[in-house]
Design a protein around this motif. Structure first.
Motif, PDB file in Angstrom:
ATOM      1  N   SER A 222      39.012  57.478  46.382  1.00 51.84           N
ATOM      2  CA  SER A 222      38.044  56.254  46.115  1.00 51.84           C
ATOM      3  C   SER A 222      37.961  55.854  44.644  1.00 51.84           C
ATOM      4  O   SER A 222      37.754  54.865  44.185  1.00 51.84           O
ATOM      5  N   TRP A 223      38.665  56.620  43.407  1.00 48.88           N
ATOM      6  CA  TRP A 223      39.202  56.056  42.616  1.00 48.88           C
ATOM      7  C   TRP A 223      40.254  56.163  42.057  1.00 48.88           C
ATOM      8  O   TRP A 223      41.327  57.375  42.328  1.00 48.88           O
ATOM      9  N   GLY A 224      40.752  55.105  40.887  1.00 47.42           N
ATOM     10  CA  GLY A 224      42.201  55.563  40.351  1.00 47.42           C
ATOM     11  C   GLY A 224      43.681  55.035  41.043  1.00 47.42           C
ATOM     12  O   GLY A 224      44.158  55.558  40.894  1.00 47.42           O
ATOM     13  N   GLY A 225      42.574  54.269  41.757  1.00 46.91           N
ATOM     14  CA  GLY A 225      43.986  53.218  42.040  1.00 46.91           C
ATOM     15  C   GLY A 225      44.475  54.071  43.897  1.00 46.91           C
ATOM     16  O   GLY A 225      43.806  55.088  44.631  1.00 46.91           O
ATOM     17  N   ALA A 226      45.845  53.579  44.439  1.00 49.21           N
ATOM     18  CA  ALA A 226      45.813  54.171  45.722  1.00 49.21           C
ATOM     19  C   ALA A 226      46.269  55.623  45.450  1.00 49.21           C
ATOM     20  O   ALA A 226      47.920  55.053  44.953  1.00 49.21           O
ATOM     21  N   ARG A 227      45.472  56.582  46.203  1.00 50.38           N
ATOM     22  CA  ARG A 227      46.926  57.601  45.922  1.00 50.38           C
ATOM     23  C   ARG A 227      46.191  58.726  47.362  1.00 50.38           C
ATOM     24  O   ARG A 227      44.727  58.474  47.426  1.00 50.38           O
ATOM     25  N   ILE A 228      46.704  59.750  47.434  1.00 47.12           N
ATOM     26  CA  ILE A 228      46.234  60.693  48.782  1.00 47.12           C
ATOM     27  C   ILE A 228      45.791  61.507  47.713  1.00 47.12           C
ATOM     28  O   ILE A 228      45.728  62.594  46.625  1.00 47.12           O
ATOM     29  N   HIS A 229      44.872  62.154  48.534  1.00 51.26           N
ATOM     30  CA  HIS A 229      44.160  64.130  48.251  1.00 51.26           C
ATOM     31  C   HIS A 229      45.084  64.888  48.313  1.00 51.26           C
ATOM     32  O   HIS A 229      45.888  65.490  49.433  1.00 51.26           O
ATOM     33  N   TYR A 320      41.724  72.737  45.290  1.00 54.22           N
ATOM     34  CA  TYR A 320      41.766  73.683  44.613  1.00 54.22           C
ATOM     35  C   TYR A 320      43.445  72.790  45.370  1.00 54.22           C
ATOM     36  O   TYR A 320      43.563  72.667  46.175  1.00 54.22           O
ATOM     37  N   GLY A 321      44.655  73.282  44.302  1.00 51.80           N
ATOM     38  CA  GLY A 321      46.022  72.122  45.015  1.00 51.80           C
ATOM     39  C   GLY A 321      46.756  73.389  44.633  1.00 51.80           C
ATOM     40  O   GLY A 321      46.503  74.172  43.397  1.00 51.80           O
ATOM     41  N   ILE A 322      48.162  72.986  44.634  1.00 52.06           N
ATOM     42  CA  ILE A 322      49.227  73.538  45.095  1.00 52.06           C
ATOM     43  C   ILE A 322      51.003  73.365  44.912  1.00 52.06           C
ATOM     44  O   ILE A 322      50.568  72.472  46.235  1.00 52.06           O
ATOM     45  N   TYR A 323      51.405  73.303  44.231  1.00 50.03           N
ATOM     46  CA  TYR A 323      52.457  72.314  44.071  1.00 50.03           C
ATOM     47  C   TYR A 323      54.113  73.511  44.128  1.00 50.03           C
ATOM     48  O   TYR A 323      53.911  74.828  43.434  1.00 50.03           O
ATOM     49  N   ARG A 324      55.085  73.232  44.462  1.00 52.31           N
ATOM     50  CA  ARG A 324      56.312  74.171  44.218  1.00 52.31           C
ATOM     51  C   ARG A 324      57.396  72.907  43.621  1.00 52.31           C
ATOM     52  O   ARG A 324      57.596  72.123  43.137  1.00 52.31           O
ATOM     53  N   ASP A 325      57.873  73.858  42.127  1.00 52.59           N
ATOM     54  CA  ASP A 325      58.836  73.243  41.787  1.00 52.59           C
ATOM     55  C   ASP A 325      59.814  73.531  42.043  1.00 52.59           C
ATOM     56  O   ASP A 325      60.875  74.684  42.475  1.00 52.59           O
ATOM     57  N   ARG A 326      61.345  72.200  42.483  1.00 54.26           N
ATOM     58  CA  ARG A 326      62.470  72.627  43.091  1.00 54.26           C
ATOM     59  C   ARG A 326      63.574  72.858  41.705  1.00 54.26           C
ATOM     60  O   ARG A 326      64.887  72.458  42.247  1.00 54.26           O
ATOM     61  N   GLY A 327      63.097  72.498  40.695  1.00 50.10           N
ATOM     62  CA  GLY A 327      63.659  71.997  38.827  1.00 50.10           C
ATOM     63  C   GLY A 327      63.935  70.749  39.429  1.00 50.10           C
ATOM     64  O   GLY A 327      63.798  71.062  37.582  1.00 50.10           O
ATOM     65  N   ILE A 328      64.667  69.445  40.026  1.00 50.15           N
ATOM     66  CA  ILE A 328      64.142  68.761  38.875  1.00 50.15           C
ATOM     67  C   ILE A 328      62.679  67.579  39.570  1.00 50.15           C
ATOM     68  O   ILE A 328      61.980  67.389  38.482  1.00 50.15           O
ATOM     69  N   THR A 329      62.274  68.417  40.459  1.00 52.96           N
ATOM     70  CA  THR A 329      60.583  67.534  41.396  1.00 52.96           C
ATOM     71  C   THR A 329      60.404  68.371  41.021  1.00 52.96           C
ATOM     72  O   THR A 329      60.437  69.692  41.622  1.00 52.96           O
ATOM     73  N   GLU A 330      58.595  68.459  41.530  1.00 54.62           N
ATOM     74  CA  GLU A 330      57.812  69.254  41.735  1.00 54.62           C
ATOM     75  C   GLU A 330      56.783  68.529  42.730  1.00 54.62           C
ATOM     76  O   GLU A 330      56.674  67.110  42.833  1.00 54.62           O
ATOM     77  N   TRP A 331      56.785  69.088  43.896  1.00 61.05           N
ATOM     78  CA  TRP A 331      56.236  68.796  44.947  1.00 61.05           C
ATOM     79  C   TRP A 331      54.458  69.542  45.378  1.00 61.05           C
ATOM     80  O   TRP A 331      54.694  70.413  45.317  1.00 61.05           O
ATOM     81  N   ALA A 332      53.699  68.460  45.625  1.00 63.45           N
ATOM     82  CA  ALA A 332      52.255  68.961  46.885  1.00 63.45           C
ATOM     83  C   ALA A 332      53.080  69.711  47.542  1.00 63.45           C
ATOM     84  O   ALA A 332      53.355  68.915  48.552  1.00 63.45           O
ATOM     85  N   PHE A 333      52.524  70.499  48.715  1.00 62.94           N
ATOM     86  CA  PHE A 333      52.010  71.033  49.572  1.00 62.94           C
ATOM     87  C   PHE A 333      50.045  71.299  50.031  1.00 62.94           C
ATOM     88  O   PHE A 333      50.027  71.491  49.219  1.00 62.94           O
ATOM     89  N   ASP A 334      50.019  71.337  51.430  1.00 60.42           N
ATOM     90  CA  ASP A 334      48.441  72.190  52.036  1.00 60.42           C
ATOM     91  C   ASP A 334      48.641  72.827  51.605  1.00 60.42           C
ATOM     92  O   ASP A 334      49.198  73.669  52.636  1.00 60.42           O
TER      93      ASP A 334
END
Length: 355
Positions: A222-229, A320-334
């Motif tokens: 609800s704050w900071g523009g269009a984005r997901i949790h 609490y969030g968790i992200y995985r680095d694949r060398g070029i990009t880093e992406w979040a997962f549940d």
């Protein structure tokens, strides 16, 4: 000069013999290098323990031969393993591998080498390739762990032996600041704990009945523009202890307009653990510090959604969030499945302790 040559030959012969013994060991499964890393919190199986011991022996043998500390070889190997992409339909390796290091053919054999599968040390040198014979068998084989580690060592030693020289050598190999940072972080963790097994986990809050959470992955913000949790919200009383979920190193600390007072911790599996909306930090924790599962890092709050110091725009909770680095990009997962797993493990451990 003759003495140095004889010593080098002796090191290679010893390393080649040791490596051959390890690679031919019946306790080492085929395709071992492609085995998945242990899930956080799960005790390693006997096979994984044997594999880790074999890797450690290889790192230590190469360290004795080159003077490069074992934990630097381990860090490079671990980084390569965390960014490796499994190719569907690819054939299994012809022989087992201990390490996950992959050096591209143009780098190994030389970019202008007409034979990109070249294993001759002399012709590889002629074409400016990186490959060396580290096992003493007369070949520079990119599928031989000893050759790979020795070639990496020769590259690193061009820049020196200090920690800063190591960082420069890693950057010159990857030409990627993110990679250099990760390898440096992993080396620091391995050096600090003195072992390869850094599996382990803890629920981010003291377990009990004073918090509540559910899967909130992907819901709108609800704050900071269009984005997901990208995480899970754990609602708890203001000031409740927030704990590290892993063995790791503090990568970020400070204010974020979305997350308020937050901390980011990198673990040995190249996952970034993100703790947001804190009311404050444990004063003993700073950037670059090493933490362990269950260690206090801060307290639940309601900071964020504005300039530094903004508080109270929502009920107190830990994001609490968790992200995985694949060398070029880093992406979040549940993170919800992991949170439930860690919580259940702690409940079981407490129950078994009472027995």
């Amino acid at each position: 000069m003759l003495v140095l040559c004889k010593r080098k030959a002796k090191w290679r012969a010893l390393l080649g013999l040791t490596t051959a013994i390890m690679l031919c060991s019946p306790g080492l499964p085929a395709g071992a290098a492609a085995a998945p890393a242990a899930q956080a919190g799960n005790p390693p199986s006997a096979g994984k323990v044997n594999l880790a011991a074999a890797r450690m022996e290889l790192y230590e043998q190469m360290s004795a031969a080159t003077g490069i500390p074992w934990f630097r070889f381990a860090a490079i190997d671990q980084y390569e393993r965390t960014i490796a992409k499994k190719k569907s339909g690819s054939e299994a390796p012809v022989k087992p591998r201990l390490t996950g290091i992959q050096i591209p053919a143009p780098v190994w054999a030389g970019p202008l080498n007409p034979d990109q599968a070249d294993k001759s040390p002399d012709s590889i040198r002629f074409f400016g390739g990186m490959g060396y014979d580290g096992s003493g068998d007369g070949l520079a084989d990119p599928d031989n762990d000893a050759d790979l580690l020795y070639s990496m060592a020769r590259h690193l030693l061009k820049y020196g032996t200090s920690a800063s020289d190591f960082s420069i050598g890693i950057w010159e190999y990857y030409h990627n600041g993110r990679a250099a940072q990760r390898v440096g972080q992993f080396a620091k963790l391995y050096e600090h704990f003195g072992r390869l097994d850094l599996a382990g986990s803890a629920f981010p809050l003291p377990i009990g009945n004073s918090y509540a959470y559910r899967s909130t992955w992907g819901t709108g913000r609800s704050w900071g523009g269009a984005r997901i949790h990208e995480g899970t919200d754990l609602f708890a009383p203001h000031g409740m202890t927030v704990r590290s979920t892993c063995f790791g190193i503090v990568e970020t600390k400070g204010w974020n307009r979305y997350g308020g007072w937050r901390i980011g911790i990198r673990d040995i599996e190249n996952r970034y653990h993100y703790y947001a909306h804190l009311s404050g930090y444990d004063k003993s924790i700073g950037r670059g510090d090493i933490v362990t599962p269950g260690q206090q890092i801060g307290w639940v709050g309601s900071s964020g959604y504005g300039s530094p110091g903004t508080q109270g725009k929502f009920p107190p909770h830990l994001h609490y969030g968790i992200y995985r680095d694949r060398g070029i990009t880093e992406w979040a997962f549940d993170p919800y499945p992991l949170l439930k797993q860690w919580e259940n493990q702690e409940y079981r451990a407490r129950k078994n302790k009472k027995k």
